[in-house]
Design a protein around this motif. Structure first.
Motif, PDB file in Angstrom:
ATOM      1  N   UNK A   1       0.949   6.912   2.163  1.00 24.48           N
ATOM      2  CA  UNK A   1       1.404   6.509   0.842  1.00 24.48           C
ATOM      3  C   UNK A   1       0.817   7.362  -0.265  1.00 24.48           C
TER       4      UNK A   1
ATOM      5  N   UNK B   1       4.163  11.699  -6.214  1.00 24.27           N
ATOM      6  CA  UNK B   1       3.155  11.615  -5.159  1.00 24.27           C
ATOM      7  C   UNK B   1       3.634  12.180  -3.833  1.00 24.27           C
TER       8      UNK B   1
ATOM      9  N   UNK C   1       7.299   1.027  -7.535  1.00 18.66           N
ATOM     10  CA  UNK C   1       6.427   2.179  -7.298  1.00 18.66           C
ATOM     11  C   UNK C   1       6.983   3.392  -8.055  1.00 18.66           C
TER      12      UNK C   1
ATOM     13  N   UNK D   1       0.795  -1.221   0.000  1.00 16.44           N
ATOM     14  CA  UNK D   1       0.000   0.000   0.000  1.00 16.44           C
ATOM     15  C   UNK D   1       0.832   1.278   0.000  1.00 16.44           C
ATOM     16  N   UNK D   2       2.169   1.186   0.207  1.00 16.68           N
ATOM     17  CA  UNK D   2       2.973   2.397   0.083  1.00 16.68           C
ATOM     18  C   UNK D   2       2.803   3.005  -1.317  1.00 16.68           C
ATOM     19  N   UNK D   3       2.484   2.154  -2.293  1.00 16.70           N
ATOM     20  CA  UNK D   3       2.146   2.635  -3.638  1.00 16.70           C
ATOM     21  C   UNK D   3       0.841   1.979  -4.053  1.00 16.70           C
ATOM     22  N   UNK D   4      -0.240   2.506  -3.528  1.00 14.81           N
ATOM     23  CA  UNK D   4      -1.540   1.824  -3.592  1.00 14.81           C
ATOM     24  C   UNK D   4      -2.028   1.573  -5.016  1.00 14.81           C
TER      25      UNK D   4
ATOM     26  N   UNK E   1       5.006   0.657   6.143  1.00 12.47           N
ATOM     27  CA  UNK E   1       5.852   0.653   4.957  1.00 12.47           C
ATOM     28  C   UNK E   1       5.839   2.016   4.251  1.00 12.47           C
TER      29      UNK E   1
END
Lengths: 230, 230, 230, 230, 230, 230, 230, 230
Positions: free
Chosen positions: B161, D16, D10, A126-129, B193
């Motif tokens: 995130x 972001x 990511x 989820x850090x990069x959802x 994370x």
């Protein structure tokens, strides 16, 4: 070994539960493993071995090793020909980070041993959802989604809020500080606000695979009247 | 009280840290609170009181109560006129479930006491992720996002995130079983994370408000040469 | 309540996950519950309420209470007519002791709300193992067995070693000393030597019911070619 | 590696969140690290690597190593030229004992990678309080103070009581007995009586650096009307 | 009470250890306490009672109560005339916050019972460090400093780094979240970087008083040759 | 109660284990207890009830209460005539402090229910060691010594180092701080340096009684040839 | 080392506290230790080094090693001539088992460094209580008794119940299972029923020595009028 | 070794407790063990050594080793001729999995050292319950059943519900995640619903053996009048 005592293998597990006894190698010596593989070879049976790390695998008898399909990521070995699984996977395995792959692969290999098709989607934490959201329709088609995540273990909750199938969380002992032993990821999955998420022990990819197998096995049974004809 | 001993209020906190001493009512008797409010009234000072539950509030002197702006959700009271905050909030407070609101409101009230505008967005937990995603652009404009979540505490990681500002996690003691005391939500935030997520103690809405205040205060200072003119 | 903020109900859960949002009453006031029931009545929707203890139930509006089917053992209430479930149950719920029944019934009521037939077999803990063994053939026919046990939590492991279906363990906060908060029963289920046992949070009968529902829901889908016609 | 599965970097993190993905080397093999450095070299991108211990660093490809600026105290490596940071540091990093330096330096290196000037003040633990008090005016000028402390973790509380800027506590796994894993230092920071102290995971110098970066990044934005012109 | 069994009071404690048996009232009924006070009155002995909360004190026999010197802050009562302590206190008791006073006073009353002069300095926690620093010379003159602190428990470490006497830490169960039961303050004192700090159980003001008493008692003995004539 | 489900009493326990099923009242309502007592009265069976606190006992049917021998210290009740136990006790029960008596008496009552003679020696904790040493010869004659201790739980280790019989430790949830829930006393007994000490759960006087009963029961059996004729 | 930062030795500790800074070698490299010893040699100062294990000691510069008095049991080294301590020891050090000696000796060496006479009595654990009882009169003459014990940590409680001097408990990380990390011995000492027992961190022999030193130092001061002339 | 101190072997243990002091080798050097064996050889005494792992055994003096009967599974060695035990075992040792055998064998060897006949039944865990049920009549004839189990530790509860003799649980540190250190198996045994189950520390096979020995020893005594003639 200088005692003599009774050992009692669980010979009826296949009939009772629908799957074989598996060799958990972490607590066995190379000698013990050699003898178990030898025995299965003679009996022309297949065998799944888990927690067989690279070092212990290298100590096995070289004659036997050639019969084993070994996966050094998941530390599993399979004795016996792996038949081609069905075209359309019914189980997805999703992991958060690259260090979760060893556990995710243990689940995958367990299912592959029983010829269950698996869709593996790794490194979508989820850090990069957006990475997970791109795959979500694919996951919604699956009967079972095994989610594998260490550290804070957010992934299982997010997935269970988005897909209708059975979602199984496998916490992973990744990270440091409060995350070191996987208990944070475990408790996070147990306390999830997403309803119906089920959980297995830390690092227990094998257990998640078996749970999926239990569900797929009973789905194969003829449905009682009035069921399963949707 | 039959002993006599020295008490030493921290009279220089405002100059040192930029905010007033606050009355933490959980460990004080109604009598002690009455005297502190009386003193502030006489000195024509404003006062923030936290952890003042409904029962204890009802026991305060009725003469003093009319000077207090009491919020029964957050268990806070404010003595002194609350000036209208600026139009454009720089801090958002986001909560997962309705039982987190008491803590979220403690953060909000702390900031309101210092006339900081706050955007409150509650009940957007990841069990229904679309609710958060609909608000994400709004959150990306904020300098600070305070995330308040109990149970498994997924929300802070997901938010951190997705938004570039400072994200502060406030774990909440909501739920039962492994979630009962908020430690799972706390560890989940600490092990996140998502990089750069910072955390305060369980239920510590006041602390999250103060951290935001520290950041906003130093932003007001004249920037050293070569900074802040982007 | 003197703040004003955004609340965001999860309106699409039914479409997404296949079941409704449920009212978790433990963190709600009678007023809040009254309003939610009123709303559902107006909208002619059914509603499941959990953790509604006898005291709080007695404080609800008497006009609304007559529409609720309340179960004082499980602390659940159901709004809306419960249709007769199918004749042949596909889910069994098994408990160890009489103090586990409150949690077992929460699972049962969750499934009954969705018209799933349930076989309830209580008070068959391993202190008198013969009681369980007498029922084991019956359990082997079930697609899902929900095992509910406090104290040392032996029951799930024994059942999962004997039946082929999906076995879900619900640990219960029964007992004293090391058993007081249910964590021993929880860890016992997670560490089980019986393969494929899955676990939910302590006392989470509702979660076990939802997990069963997820599995039954996906079983209703038309099977992909080559599946489910055993 | 004998499986094949999807990996999903990511790629949009910079846009972001305002900072790059970082290579956490603890859970990666030298081979995996080599490939990631190679890739960044080709793409002419800079790269921060953390938790790269001396032994693993020695196993990296010697061709690649010459492009890396390695710090053996913090176990970090930086690929790409480090530009001279601004003259006047806005962030101080303060540590209690000499064994905390490895973690303090991880925070320092993270900020240096983004060209943030850092003032490092080490070995000023409260066992000899005068050392800290001598530096306190210097610290009061900083926008952010990162405090790094193991054992009982007193330093963050003392600093947060003395300086107005944002104070971030990084607990360290130093010491033995109850201090062995850093949890005492962590809880000490979380429970602090000094208001507005924020905390990251044990040993997470990188996270503290990222939090500082988040705050500095949003400070660079043009302030909304009526703000930042103090 | 319908059993009959042997009870065995520790009649030789005074000779053995230099102080009397004390009545720990938390686990006794008002009846039991009444009988013990009655007995001491008859025997013309003095008596120290601890953990006698206001409610239980109100239930004691009114005839006996008039002989008791009760302190409602520390929940202690003393039977027998308290002689005037010496002019120059040799023990200081220092506390962090106002909610620590109940425990600090338990230590003070224990020493007062034995006519030891005590200097009480309360509410000088490190959130406003100047308060402690103003009193430090006074503390450096003391033979023993008892430091009483809850929450993160910073005070004992700071004091032990500044004064040469014996420093005893009494952790207090104040605060919430990770501080709730005093274990954080306890571990903080045990892990202290200040050498020679000794610790007693959470809330154990009585134990700290007894430790001070042990030291003062042996100091009264005639020193062996070559000692004590500095 | 609006569900209907199967209850399965363990009717063969006496034959299997040599003792009756016992009514653990903590998790039962007065109604449930009334019905169980009524049933035993009708069947002319004796019954042991544990964890029946004074308040719940007062709520039982007054008709039934006259048949019960109630002990308000141990919270046990016995239905049926208690025959005079043998003259010479084979089991001693030893406790450290007066607050351990409630648990010690639960063990005593359990044995008395089965007409086992018991020697009760209370309040002989190691703070005044001479009290225990005076009784040690008496204890050395016993076949079983049940040691009951809270706080630090020293007593079981000291006794097990001095007497040859089977020593059973019952930790007690007495005290505060680290002793509050009995886990310190439990771990102390488990980690004992005295060989062959066995342990039951915190506060489990009943369990200690049953263990003694198991041992006494098998001692009554005719010894195999060559045994027991010393 | 490629950073440059400020290090701040605590140069005034001797004047402030009465004892020197000590080199805690566990977190230092042989190089760092070499430099510290070299520096002390040049300055003609004495030096105490702790936690210097045999392996690290063997890696020190051989030129420096000849100046060090190394004790391989306690892992301590002393630089500088150890003068003969006084004839009549005022401190006893008592240990339970032979594996506690390494910690007991750390306390002994710390005191010897300051020329304090020490009586060492080892291997007198309560599993054979007579061993301790034979020495008890000797211990009653001591001003301070340092008790060192692992496993269940019974020894400190027994000693503190028998001797009037200051009793300091040093828990030891000996044993396995619940005793593995010394926390059981620690909690046992903290929860002790013997009044006035004080405790230091697990394995902290050095800290116990420093506490004794604090007490002996203040005893050397000229007593205020009316004190110490008993 | 450069200190000199008193060591005090427990020479009267045999007379006091009925069994010898045992050499716990985990905390001893090969040198220390050599000396102890040498001493016993000279004194013509037998000796039991536990926790003597293969590596340390290989380092012992080769002259002494030939007198030792070493068991590499249990890591025990016995000095002195082992006489043939009686024909009819009175103690059974039952284990769940193959990795529990090392602990089970420690119990067996302890009893064999005292010539107690033992029936060993291994690998009969509840994952395949039929294996245990086949042996249950045999177990019901035993006076004592020692149950050895790791992971979730179900076996002791199941056995204690089926057999009337004294059942001793030895938890084992087998498994991973929540099972890693044996605490789950320990708590499972302590919280057991089967009455009268007693427990020893994790991995403490030796302790279980000693407990059995205590019981068998007192059974040999001449019974007091009216006892043992069943």
């Amino acid at each position: 070994m200088n005692g003599d005592w009774d050992l009692t293998p669980d010979t009826s597990r296949k009939q009772r539960l629908g799957f074989d006894e598996t060799v958990f190698c972490a607590s066995k010596t190379p000698d013990q493993i050699n003898r178990l593989v030898q025995g299965a070879l003679k009996a022309e049976e297949s065998l799944l071995l888990t927690r067989l790390d690279n070092k212990k695998f290298a100590e096995l008898s070289s004659e036997l090793v050639e019969f084993l399909d070994y996966d050094q990521v998941s530390h599993t070995a399979i004795l016996g020909r792996i038949t081609v699984p069905e075209d359309r996977p019914r189980v997805a395995i999703v992991s958060g980070g690259s260090s979760d792959v060893r556990v995710a692969r243990e689940a995958a290999r367990t299912l592959e041993y029983y010829c269950i098709g698996v869709r593996e989607i790794y490194d979508v934490g989820v850090a990069g959802l957006w990475r997970l959201l791109e795959r979500i329709e694919e996951l919604r088609d699956m009967r079972i989604v095994i989610t594998v995540a260490g550290m804070e273990g957010t992934l299982p909750s997010v997935v269970a809020g988005l897909v209708p199938g059975l979602v199984i969380a496998v916490p992973v002992a990744t990270g440091y500080g409060v995350a070191a032993n996987g208990i944070t990821a475990l408790n996070s999955a147990l306390a999830s606000c997403a309803p119906g998420l089920v959980v297995v022990n830390v690092d227990n990819g094998y257990g998640a695979g078996c749970a999926a197998l239990r569900m797929l096995n009973v789905m194969q049974r003829r449905p009682p009247s009035g069921e399963g004809n949707g």
